[in-house]
Structure formats: structure tokens, C-alpha cells
Design a protein around this motif. Structure first.
Motif, PDB file in Angstrom:
ATOM      1  N   HIS A   1      22.233  71.344   3.914  1.00 43.76           N
ATOM      2  CA  HIS A   1      22.888  70.271   4.672  1.00 43.76           C
ATOM      3  C   HIS A   1      24.256  69.934   4.065  1.00 43.76           C
ATOM      4  O   HIS A   1      25.262  69.853   4.774  1.00 43.76           O
TER       5      HIS A   1
ATOM      6  N   LYS B   1      23.629  55.503   3.803  1.00 38.27           N
ATOM      7  CA  LYS B   1      22.888  56.520   4.550  1.00 38.27           C
ATOM      8  C   LYS B   1      22.753  56.103   6.016  1.00 38.27           C
ATOM      9  O   LYS B   1      22.865  56.934   6.916  1.00 38.27           O
TER      10      LYS B   1
ATOM     11  N   HIS C   1      26.062  56.702   7.592  1.00 39.22           N
ATOM     12  CA  HIS C   1      26.216  58.157   7.742  1.00 39.22           C
ATOM     13  C   HIS C   1      25.448  58.645   8.975  1.00 39.22           C
ATOM     14  O   HIS C   1      25.967  59.414   9.787  1.00 39.22           O
TER      15      HIS C   1
HETATM   16  C1  HEM Z   1      29.375  66.905   9.881  1.00 36.57           C
HETATM   17  C2  HEM Z   1      28.681  66.865   8.756  1.00 36.57           C
HETATM   18  C3  HEM Z   1      27.370  66.104   8.584  1.00 36.57           C
HETATM   19  C4  HEM Z   1      26.432  65.690   9.521  1.00 36.57           C
HETATM   20  C5  HEM Z   1      26.448  65.924  11.030  1.00 36.57           C
HETATM   21  C6  HEM Z   1      25.397  64.974   8.795  1.00 36.57           C
HETATM   22  C7  HEM Z   1      24.265  64.391   9.366  1.00 36.57           C
HETATM   23  C8  HEM Z   1      23.239  63.765   8.679  1.00 36.57           C
HETATM   24  C9  HEM Z   1      22.056  63.201   9.276  1.00 36.57           C
HETATM   25  C10 HEM Z   1      21.775  63.144  10.771  1.00 36.57           C
HETATM   26  C11 HEM Z   1      21.289  62.722   8.262  1.00 36.57           C
HETATM   27  C12 HEM Z   1      19.908  62.075   8.412  1.00 36.57           C
HETATM   28  C13 HEM Z   1      19.976  60.607   8.167  1.00 36.57           C
HETATM   29  C14 HEM Z   1      18.581  60.025   8.251  1.00 36.57           C
HETATM   30  O1  HEM Z   1      17.799  60.387   9.120  1.00 36.57           O
HETATM   31  O2  HEM Z   1      18.288  59.191   7.430  1.00 36.57           O
HETATM   32  C15 HEM Z   1      21.969  62.980   7.015  1.00 36.57           C
HETATM   33  C16 HEM Z   1      21.491  62.647   5.762  1.00 36.57           C
HETATM   34  C17 HEM Z   1      22.181  62.859   4.586  1.00 36.57           C
HETATM   35  N1  HEM Z   1      23.430  63.441   4.450  1.00 36.57           N
HETATM   36 FE1  HEM Z   1      24.556  64.198   5.931  1.00 36.57          FE
HETATM   37  N2  HEM Z   1      25.713  64.978   7.448  1.00 36.57           N
HETATM   38  C18 HEM Z   1      26.900  65.670   7.272  1.00 36.57           C
HETATM   39  C19 HEM Z   1      27.579  65.899   6.093  1.00 36.57           C
HETATM   40  C20 HEM Z   1      27.131  65.516   4.849  1.00 36.57           C
HETATM   41  C21 HEM Z   1      27.843  65.770   3.591  1.00 36.57           C
HETATM   42  C22 HEM Z   1      29.174  66.517   3.404  1.00 36.57           C
HETATM   43  C23 HEM Z   1      27.106  65.229   2.594  1.00 36.57           C
HETATM   44  C24 HEM Z   1      27.540  65.294   1.139  1.00 36.57           C
HETATM   45  C25 HEM Z   1      26.884  64.930   0.163  1.00 36.57           C
HETATM   46  C26 HEM Z   1      25.912  64.625   3.210  1.00 36.57           C
HETATM   47  C27 HEM Z   1      24.888  63.967   2.536  1.00 36.57           C
HETATM   48  C28 HEM Z   1      23.738  63.464   3.083  1.00 36.57           C
HETATM   49  C29 HEM Z   1      22.657  62.864   2.331  1.00 36.57           C
HETATM   50  C30 HEM Z   1      22.596  62.703   0.816  1.00 36.57           C
HETATM   51  C31 HEM Z   1      21.663  62.504   3.263  1.00 36.57           C
HETATM   52  C32 HEM Z   1      20.306  61.890   2.974  1.00 36.57           C
HETATM   53  C33 HEM Z   1      19.301  63.028   2.999  1.00 36.57           C
HETATM   54  C34 HEM Z   1      17.915  62.652   2.540  1.00 36.57           C
HETATM   55  O3  HEM Z   1      17.662  61.494   2.280  1.00 36.57           O
HETATM   56  O4  HEM Z   1      17.110  63.562   2.436  1.00 36.57           O
HETATM   57  N3  HEM Z   1      25.972  64.832   4.576  1.00 36.57           N
HETATM   58  N4  HEM Z   1      23.157  63.615   7.286  1.00 36.57           N
END
Ligand code: HEM
Ligand code: HEM
Length: 184
Positions: A51, A142, A145
Motif C-alpha cells: 500500500h 487515518k 486519510h
Molecule cells: C493515492 C494513494 C493512497 C490511497 C488511495 C490510500 C488509501 C487508503 C485507504 C482507503 C486506507 C484505509 C483506511 C481505513 O479503512 O482505515 C488507507 C490506510 C492507510 N494508509 Fe493509505 N492511501 C494512499 C497512500 C498512502 C501513503 C503514501 C502512505 C504512506 C505512509 C499511506 C499510509 C497509510 C496507513 C499507515 C494506513 C493505515 C493502514 C492500517 O491501519 O493498516 N497511504 N490508505
């Protein structure tokens, strides 16, 4: 096909950057949204690594794309029955998509750092978190995000639907000139 855009069509570089972005956003969104079905442990950790790699790649491709766009301006909009207001709406949608392509990964990086976790750079190196872990702040980041990521995907879906309306209902070249190998 020529590399640069012309007044009436996208060149190979702009088209490639567009479709690479679509692919990366879909991977990042799908793994982010459905990653928690993976069993805790190694599978979940690998999911998060994939991811983050896809999300950071979105940021890298965005930087390349904006530099390229500054030197190779997009073609004029196809003339349509919606006239100037249609062109303004599509320009606003494109700028909002660019803003979200920047904001979503940046807030993702903030989530990681707020957890006190390092940022992996495609398995090549790590950037240590400059912050001490703060669970409440990480949880709020989060949520921000997730909301922004969902907004990006919903706006992209509306944008794709508009492209299909151009193709199937208005019968113009808007979609064809963004697809590989056609529409010039
Ligand atoms: C266009 C790029 C990205 C998209 C579309 C995206 C999308 C998402 C989505 C939909 C979630 C799930 C949130 C949830 O259900 O709680 C998530 C979680 C997360 N994202 Fe992203 N994200 C992107 C880029 C990034 C980047 C560059 C990072 C850099 C560190 C990142 C770090 C995280 C983290 C740490 C979580 C929590 C995951 C977990 O708790 O297991 N994301 N993201
Ligand atoms: C994550 C998904 C997507 C993102 C982030 C995205 C983003 C963008 C952006 C920022 C532009 C403006 C390019 C410029 O600066 O000139 C653009 C143009 C375009 N996109 Fe997408 N797009 C996505 C998915 C799609 C899909 C699925 C389709 C087709 C079904 C599509 C069709 C088009 C077309 C036809 C144009 C050219 C519009 C014009 O000539 O004014 N896009 N896209």
C-alpha cells in the motif's frame, strides 16, 4: 504516436502518466480498504508495505507529471454542446484530482509518522519518524486519510463516467485521445 501533446490531442507521455496513475491509485485504494481482511502478522505487514509503495509511487508519478505538464500543456478541450461551462467544470475536476493525488499520500505519510513508525522507501531505505508516537493523532489522521482517499476515488469515478458520456452519447474524441494508440 508522438511523445508530446498537440493542440488537439494527448501525446504518449501524458497518456502513459495518466494510466500509470490510475493503476497505482486503484492498487493503493484497494489494499488500503480491504487490507484488514488479511490475517494479522506477515500478510498484513506485506499488505501495508505494498500500500505504502503504491501510494508513494503516486506521489513520484505526480511530481513527474506536473513538471511534464508545465513544459507540455494539455490540448484544448473538444468542442461540446456544454460549451464554456462544461470546459470550466472539467478543468475544476482535473485540478481537484491533482490536489487529491498530492494530499492523500501526504496525509498517509502523516499517519505513519504519527504512529512513530518509519516510512519505507520502496524497500531501499527508511525515513525515521520525526514525531513521537501519538495514537489519538494517528487515528484522526487515518480518518482524514480515508475520507480524502474515498473522495479521490469517487471523483475519479465521476470523471470516468463523464469520459464515457463524451464517448457514447456526445460522440466526440475526448476519451479516444486519452486511450493508448488512438484518437489523434
Ligand atoms: C493515492 C494513494 C493512497 C490511497 C488511495 C490510500 C488509501 C487508503 C485507504 C482507503 C486506507 C484505509 C483506511 C481505513 O479503512 O482505515 C488507507 C490506510 C492507510 N494508509 Fe493509505 N492511501 C494512499 C497512500 C498512502 C501513503 C503514501 C502512505 C504512506 C505512509 C499511506 C499510509 C497509510 C496507513 C499507515 C494506513 C493505515 C493502514 C492500517 O491501519 O493498516 N497511504 N490508505
Ligand atoms: C484514479 C483514477 C483517475 C485519475 C486520478 C484521473 C486523473 C485525470 C487528470 C488529473 C486529468 C487531466 C489531465 C490534464 O492535465 O490534462 C485526466 C484527464 C482525462 N482522464 Fe482521467 N483520471 C482517472 C481515471 C480515468 C478513467 C478511468 C478514465 C476513462 C474511463 C479517464 C479518462 C480521462 C480522459 C478522457 C481525460 C482527458 C480529458 C480532456 O481531454 O479534457 N480517467 N484524468
Amino acid at each position: 504516436m508522438q511523445l508530446r501533446n498537440s493542440a488537439s490531442g494527448y501525446g504518449a507521455i501524458s497518456r502513459s502518466l495518466h494510466w500509470i496513475t490510475v493503476f497505482l491509485v486503484l492498487i493503493a485504494w484497494a489494499v488500503g480498504t480491504f487490507g484488514d481482511v488479511l490475517p494479522k502478522g506477515e500478510a498484513r505487514t506485506t499488505g501495508l508495505a505494498v500500500h505504502i509503495a503504491a501510494g508513494l509511487a503516486v506521489l513520484v508519478v505526480l511530481a513527474v507529471r506536473l513538471v511534464w505538464r508545465a513544459t507540455d500543456p494539455p490540448p484544448l478541450p473538444e468542442p461540446t454542446t456544454f460549451g464554456r461551462w462544461g470546459d470550466r467544470a472539467s478543468r475544476l475536476a482535473h485540478y481537484t484530482l491533482y490536489a487529491l493525488l498530492l494530499l492523500v499520500p501526504v496525509v498517509g505519510i502523516a499517519v505513519q509518522f504519527a504512529r512513530g513508525a518509519p516510512l519505507p522507501l520502496f524497500g531501499l531505505a527508511d525515513i525515521a519518524s520525526p514525531w513521537t508516537a501519538d495514537r489519538a493523532f494517528a487515528r484522526s489522521m487515518k480518518e482524514v486519510h480515508e475520507v480524502l482517499a474515498n473522495a479521490l476515488v469517487i471523483l475519479a469515478a465521476l470523471h470516468a463516467a463523464a469520459a464515457l458520456v463524451h464517448h457514447w452519447i456526445l460522440h466526440d474524441r475526448t476519451l479516444a485521445r486519452m486511450l493508448p494508440g488512438s484518437g489523434r
